[in-house]
Design a protein around this motif. Structure first.
Motif, short mmCIF file in Angstrom:
data_model
loop_
_atom_site.label_atom_id
_atom_site.label_comp_id
_atom_site.label_asym_id
_atom_site.label_seq_id
_atom_site.Cartn_x
_atom_site.Cartn_y
_atom_site.Cartn_z
N MET A 17 -4.43 -1.78 18.96
CA MET A 17 -4.40 -1.32 17.57
C MET A 17 -4.54 -2.49 16.59
N THR A 18 -3.91 -3.61 16.91
CA THR A 18 -4.03 -4.81 16.06
C THR A 18 -5.50 -5.21 15.96
N ALA A 19 -6.19 -5.27 17.10
CA ALA A 19 -7.61 -5.64 17.11
C ALA A 19 -8.45 -4.61 16.37
N LEU A 20 -8.15 -3.33 16.57
CA LEU A 20 -8.90 -2.26 15.90
C LEU A 20 -8.73 -2.34 14.38
N PHE A 21 -7.51 -2.57 13.93
CA PHE A 21 -7.28 -2.65 12.48
C PHE A 21 -7.92 -3.90 11.88
N LEU A 22 -7.94 -4.99 12.62
CA LEU A 22 -8.62 -6.19 12.12
C LEU A 22 -10.13 -5.95 12.01
N ALA A 23 -10.71 -5.31 13.03
CA ALA A 23 -12.14 -4.98 12.98
C ALA A 23 -12.43 -4.01 11.84
N ASN A 24 -11.55 -3.05 11.65
CA ASN A 24 -11.71 -2.08 10.56
C ASN A 24 -11.61 -2.77 9.20
N THR A 25 -10.77 -3.78 9.10
CA THR A 25 -10.66 -4.54 7.85
C THR A 25 -12.00 -5.20 7.51
N VAL A 26 -12.62 -5.80 8.51
CA VAL A 26 -13.94 -6.41 8.29
C VAL A 26 -14.96 -5.34 7.90
N GLY A 27 -14.93 -4.21 8.59
CA GLY A 27 -15.83 -3.10 8.26
C GLY A 27 -15.63 -2.61 6.84
N ASN A 28 -14.39 -2.52 6.40
CA ASN A 28 -14.11 -2.08 5.03
C ASN A 28 -14.62 -3.09 4.01
N LEU A 29 -14.55 -4.37 4.34
CA LEU A 29 -15.09 -5.39 3.44
C LEU A 29 -16.60 -5.24 3.26
N LEU A 30 -17.27 -4.75 4.29
CA LEU A 30 -18.72 -4.58 4.26
C LEU A 30 -19.16 -3.18 3.82
N ALA A 31 -18.21 -2.34 3.47
CA ALA A 31 -18.52 -0.96 3.08
C ALA A 31 -19.33 -0.90 1.79
N ARG A 32 -20.06 0.19 1.64
CA ARG A 32 -20.87 0.40 0.44
C ARG A 32 -20.07 0.99 -0.72
N THR A 33 -18.87 1.49 -0.43
CA THR A 33 -18.08 2.13 -1.47
C THR A 33 -16.93 1.23 -1.92
N ALA A 34 -16.69 1.24 -3.21
CA ALA A 34 -15.63 0.41 -3.79
C ALA A 34 -14.25 0.85 -3.27
N LEU A 35 -14.07 2.16 -3.07
CA LEU A 35 -12.78 2.67 -2.58
C LEU A 35 -12.41 2.01 -1.25
N GLU A 36 -13.36 1.96 -0.34
CA GLU A 36 -13.06 1.35 0.95
C GLU A 36 -12.81 -0.14 0.82
N GLN A 37 -13.57 -0.80 -0.02
CA GLN A 37 -13.40 -2.24 -0.19
C GLN A 37 -12.07 -2.58 -0.85
N LEU A 38 -11.72 -1.85 -1.90
CA LEU A 38 -10.54 -2.21 -2.70
C LEU A 38 -9.23 -1.60 -2.21
N VAL A 39 -9.30 -0.41 -1.60
CA VAL A 39 -8.07 0.27 -1.17
C VAL A 39 -7.85 0.12 0.33
N PHE A 40 -8.88 0.42 1.11
CA PHE A 40 -8.68 0.47 2.55
C PHE A 40 -8.71 -0.89 3.22
N THR A 41 -9.35 -1.89 2.61
CA THR A 41 -9.32 -3.24 3.20
C THR A 41 -7.89 -3.77 3.27
N PRO A 42 -7.13 -3.79 2.16
CA PRO A 42 -5.75 -4.27 2.28
C PRO A 42 -4.87 -3.35 3.14
N LEU A 43 -5.17 -2.05 3.13
CA LEU A 43 -4.38 -1.11 3.92
C LEU A 43 -4.56 -1.37 5.42
N THR A 44 -5.80 -1.57 5.87
CA THR A 44 -6.02 -1.82 7.28
C THR A 44 -5.50 -3.21 7.68
#
Length: 140
Positions: free
Chosen positions: A90-117
């Motif tokens: 889960m730690t690895a998955l959430f770290l990978a998801n954090t990187v994915g959220n940083l590269l997202a096309r939507t501001a919501l994912e970048q600004l909200v879900f990056t710190p959350l993951t």
């Protein structure tokens, strides 16, 4: 890190956040929240959204169960190494998801879900580092 963030606080934080994430994905599945704002803005059809959201809800429920077991909230006999391994995964998955959220096309994912993951990755790491016995007997 053990003294900055207790395993109990990490577990409770994860239970709350993962529960809210399941609710969020259920709202997407039911159409209350548009699916264009998730999955990096890359979903092309309603059918694709149904597949992705179903898998996401299933994975989040599985992670909720892992954290509930680690926290002693779900009382089943499970090998502690299995739970610890799942927490590292889960730690690895959430770290990978954090990187994915940083590269997202939507501001919501970048600004909200990056710190959350990232927070979920820290919480998972804290629980995985906990050396206590995690297994709780079914009769307890």
């Amino acid at each position: 890190m053990k003294y900055l963030l207790t395993a109990r606080a990490a577990a409770h934080g994860m239970l709350l956040i993962l529960s809210l994430i399941v609710l969020f994905h259920l709202l997407i599945l039911t159409g209350v929240i548009p699916f264009a704002i998730v999955w990096g803005g890359r979903l092309k059809s309603h059918q694709q959204m149904l597949s992705f959201e179903t898998v996401s809800i299933g994975l989040n429920l599985l992670m909720l169960a892992v954290v509930a077991l680690a926290a002693g909230r779900l009382r089943l006999r499970v090998n502690s190494r299995l739970i610890t391994g799942a927490l590292w995964l889960m730690t690895a998955l959430f770290l990978a998801n954090t990187v994915g959220n940083l590269l997202a096309r939507t501001a919501l994912e970048q600004l909200v879900f990056t710190p959350l993951t990232l927070l979920l990755a820290v919480f998972s790491f804290r629980l995985a580092m906990d050396r206590k016995k995690i297994t709780v007997p079914a009769s307890a």
